[in-house]
Design an enzyme around this catalytic site. Structure first.
Site, PDB file in Angstrom:
ATOM      1  N   ASP A 178       0.851  -1.189   0.000  1.00  0.00           N
ATOM      2  CA  ASP A 178       0.000   0.000   0.000  1.00  0.00           C
ATOM      3  C   ASP A 178       0.889   1.244   0.000  1.00  0.00           C
ATOM      4  O   ASP A 178       1.895   1.312   0.714  1.00  0.00           O
ATOM      5  CB  ASP A 178      -0.907   0.003   1.239  1.00  0.00           C
ATOM      6  CG  ASP A 178      -2.054   0.993   1.108  1.00  0.00           C
ATOM      7  OD1 ASP A 178      -3.214   0.548   1.069  1.00  0.00           O
ATOM      8  OD2 ASP A 178      -1.786   2.222   1.058  1.00  0.00           O
TER       9      ASP A 178
ATOM     10  N   ASN B  11     -12.811  -3.159   3.038  1.00  0.00           N
ATOM     11  CA  ASN B  11     -13.740  -2.039   3.171  1.00  0.00           C
ATOM     12  C   ASN B  11     -14.746  -2.090   2.015  1.00  0.00           C
ATOM     13  O   ASN B  11     -14.357  -2.329   0.869  1.00  0.00           O
ATOM     14  CB  ASN B  11     -12.976  -0.714   3.140  1.00  0.00           C
ATOM     15  CG  ASN B  11     -12.062  -0.561   4.343  1.00  0.00           C
ATOM     16  OD1 ASN B  11     -12.391  -1.011   5.440  1.00  0.00           O
ATOM     17  ND2 ASN B  11     -10.904   0.049   4.147  1.00  0.00           N
TER      18      ASN B  11
ATOM     19  N   GLN C 291     -14.359   2.485   1.818  1.00  0.00           N
ATOM     20  CA  GLN C 291     -13.724   2.090   0.555  1.00  0.00           C
ATOM     21  C   GLN C 291     -13.453   3.324  -0.299  1.00  0.00           C
ATOM     22  O   GLN C 291     -14.348   4.155  -0.496  1.00  0.00           O
ATOM     23  CB  GLN C 291     -14.632   1.112  -0.208  1.00  0.00           C
ATOM     24  CG  GLN C 291     -13.976   0.552  -1.459  1.00  0.00           C
ATOM     25  CD  GLN C 291     -14.813  -0.520  -2.157  1.00  0.00           C
ATOM     26  OE1 GLN C 291     -15.958  -0.782  -1.761  1.00  0.00           O
ATOM     27  NE2 GLN C 291     -14.253  -1.112  -3.189  1.00  0.00           N
TER      28      GLN C 291
ATOM     29  N   HIS D 191     -10.465  -5.324  -2.862  1.00  0.00           N
ATOM     30  CA  HIS D 191      -9.104  -5.594  -2.374  1.00  0.00           C
ATOM     31  C   HIS D 191      -9.137  -6.019  -0.920  1.00  0.00           C
ATOM     32  O   HIS D 191     -10.005  -5.595  -0.153  1.00  0.00           O
ATOM     33  CB  HIS D 191      -8.187  -4.387  -2.567  1.00  0.00           C
ATOM     34  CG  HIS D 191      -8.761  -3.099  -2.046  1.00  0.00           C
ATOM     35  ND1 HIS D 191      -9.683  -2.369  -2.752  1.00  0.00           N
ATOM     36  CD2 HIS D 191      -8.550  -2.425  -0.893  1.00  0.00           C
ATOM     37  CE1 HIS D 191     -10.013  -1.292  -2.062  1.00  0.00           C
ATOM     38  NE2 HIS D 191      -9.338  -1.306  -0.912  1.00  0.00           N
TER      39      HIS D 191
ATOM     40  N   HIS E  33      -6.908  -5.867   2.427  1.00  0.00           N
ATOM     41  CA  HIS E  33      -5.746  -5.296   3.109  1.00  0.00           C
ATOM     42  C   HIS E  33      -5.135  -6.383   3.995  1.00  0.00           C
ATOM     43  O   HIS E  33      -5.868  -7.121   4.675  1.00  0.00           O
ATOM     44  CB  HIS E  33      -6.160  -4.149   4.040  1.00  0.00           C
ATOM     45  CG  HIS E  33      -6.721  -2.939   3.350  1.00  0.00           C
ATOM     46  ND1 HIS E  33      -5.975  -1.796   3.122  1.00  0.00           N
ATOM     47  CD2 HIS E  33      -7.960  -2.677   2.859  1.00  0.00           C
ATOM     48  CE1 HIS E  33      -6.737  -0.888   2.530  1.00  0.00           C
ATOM     49  NE2 HIS E  33      -7.950  -1.394   2.356  1.00  0.00           N
TER      50      HIS E  33
HETATM   51  P1  AMP Z   1      -9.707   1.379   0.655  1.00  0.00           P
HETATM   52  O1  AMP Z   1      -9.769   2.657   1.402  1.00  0.00           O
HETATM   53  O2  AMP Z   1     -10.090   0.175   1.451  1.00  0.00           O
HETATM   54  O3  AMP Z   1     -10.454   1.461  -0.667  1.00  0.00           O
HETATM   55  O4  AMP Z   1      -8.182   1.144   0.327  1.00  0.00           O
HETATM   56  C1  AMP Z   1      -7.543   1.685  -0.789  1.00  0.00           C
HETATM   57  C2  AMP Z   1      -6.080   1.633  -0.487  1.00  0.00           C
HETATM   58  O5  AMP Z   1      -5.383   1.795  -1.698  1.00  0.00           O
HETATM   59  C3  AMP Z   1      -5.608   2.745   0.463  1.00  0.00           C
HETATM   60  O6  AMP Z   1      -5.017   2.157   1.623  1.00  0.00           O
HETATM   61  C4  AMP Z   1      -4.598   3.510  -0.383  1.00  0.00           C
HETATM   62  O7  AMP Z   1      -3.492   3.949   0.366  1.00  0.00           O
HETATM   63  C5  AMP Z   1      -4.198   2.479  -1.421  1.00  0.00           C
HETATM   64  N1  AMP Z   1      -3.712   3.013  -2.675  1.00  0.00           N
HETATM   65  C6  AMP Z   1      -4.279   3.971  -3.436  1.00  0.00           C
HETATM   66  N2  AMP Z   1      -3.552   4.176  -4.543  1.00  0.00           N
HETATM   67  C7  AMP Z   1      -2.504   3.314  -4.485  1.00  0.00           C
HETATM   68  C8  AMP Z   1      -1.390   3.047  -5.320  1.00  0.00           C
HETATM   69  N3  AMP Z   1      -1.198   3.701  -6.481  1.00  0.00           N
HETATM   70  N4  AMP Z   1      -0.499   2.101  -4.939  1.00  0.00           N
HETATM   71  C9  AMP Z   1      -0.674   1.427  -3.778  1.00  0.00           C
HETATM   72  N5  AMP Z   1      -1.705   1.634  -2.948  1.00  0.00           N
HETATM   73  C10 AMP Z   1      -2.605   2.564  -3.288  1.00  0.00           C
END
Ligand code: AMP
Length: 111
Positions: free
Chosen positions: A30, A86, A93, A99, A101
């Site tokens: 992440d 999420n 989300q 995804h 985590h």
């Molecule tokens: P969520 O809030 O559960 O949708 O999680 C999305 C996650 O994606 C967050 O923890 C972000 O930090 C992560 N994220 C967003 N863009 C990127 C990226 N380009 N590379 C890696 N992680 C990312």
């Protein structure tokens, strides 16, 4: 999905630090880690969220779940880890490509 960040990561159009990949899913770090180890596991198939799953996705979701312990172990999380999904805006989300985590490397509290 052309406007999906995670599809772009899958296609290599956005860089990522991949730690695992197979024919069905990939795992990468992440970009804003909430723990010393914070990985995301995503299917190659674009599915927007848990809410969008269909019975046809059962095998794919089972595949990902059974890969998570191996991915976590390979990142040194032998002492345990937290997995989070999420779902939807109120679920926190922010990226609408389903995804998982994986968080670890410190004592998890709360929840
Ligand atoms: P969520 O809030 O559960 O949708 O999680 C999305 C996650 O994606 C967050 O923890 C972000 O930090 C992560 N994220 C967003 N863009 C990127 C990226 N380009 N590379 C890696 N992680 C990312």
């Amino acid at each position: 999905m052309s406007d999906c960040i995670f599809c772009k990561i899958l296609d290599g159009d956005i860089p990522s630090n991949r730690v695992y990949e197979d024919e069905h899913c990939i795992a990468f770090h992440d970009v804003q880690p909430a723990a010393p180890v914070h990985l995301l596991v995503i299917p190659r198939k674009h599915i927007s969220s848990l809410d969008a799953l269909t019975p046809q996705d059962q095998e794919l979701m089972g595949h990902i779940m059974t890969r998570i312990p191996e991915i976590a172990r390979n990142q040194g999380l032998e002492q345990g880890y937290r997995t989070v999904i999420n779902t939807g805006e109120q679920g926190g989300q922010t990226v609408f490509h389903i995804h998982f985590h994986i968080l670890g490397g410190r004592q998890m509290t709360g929840l």
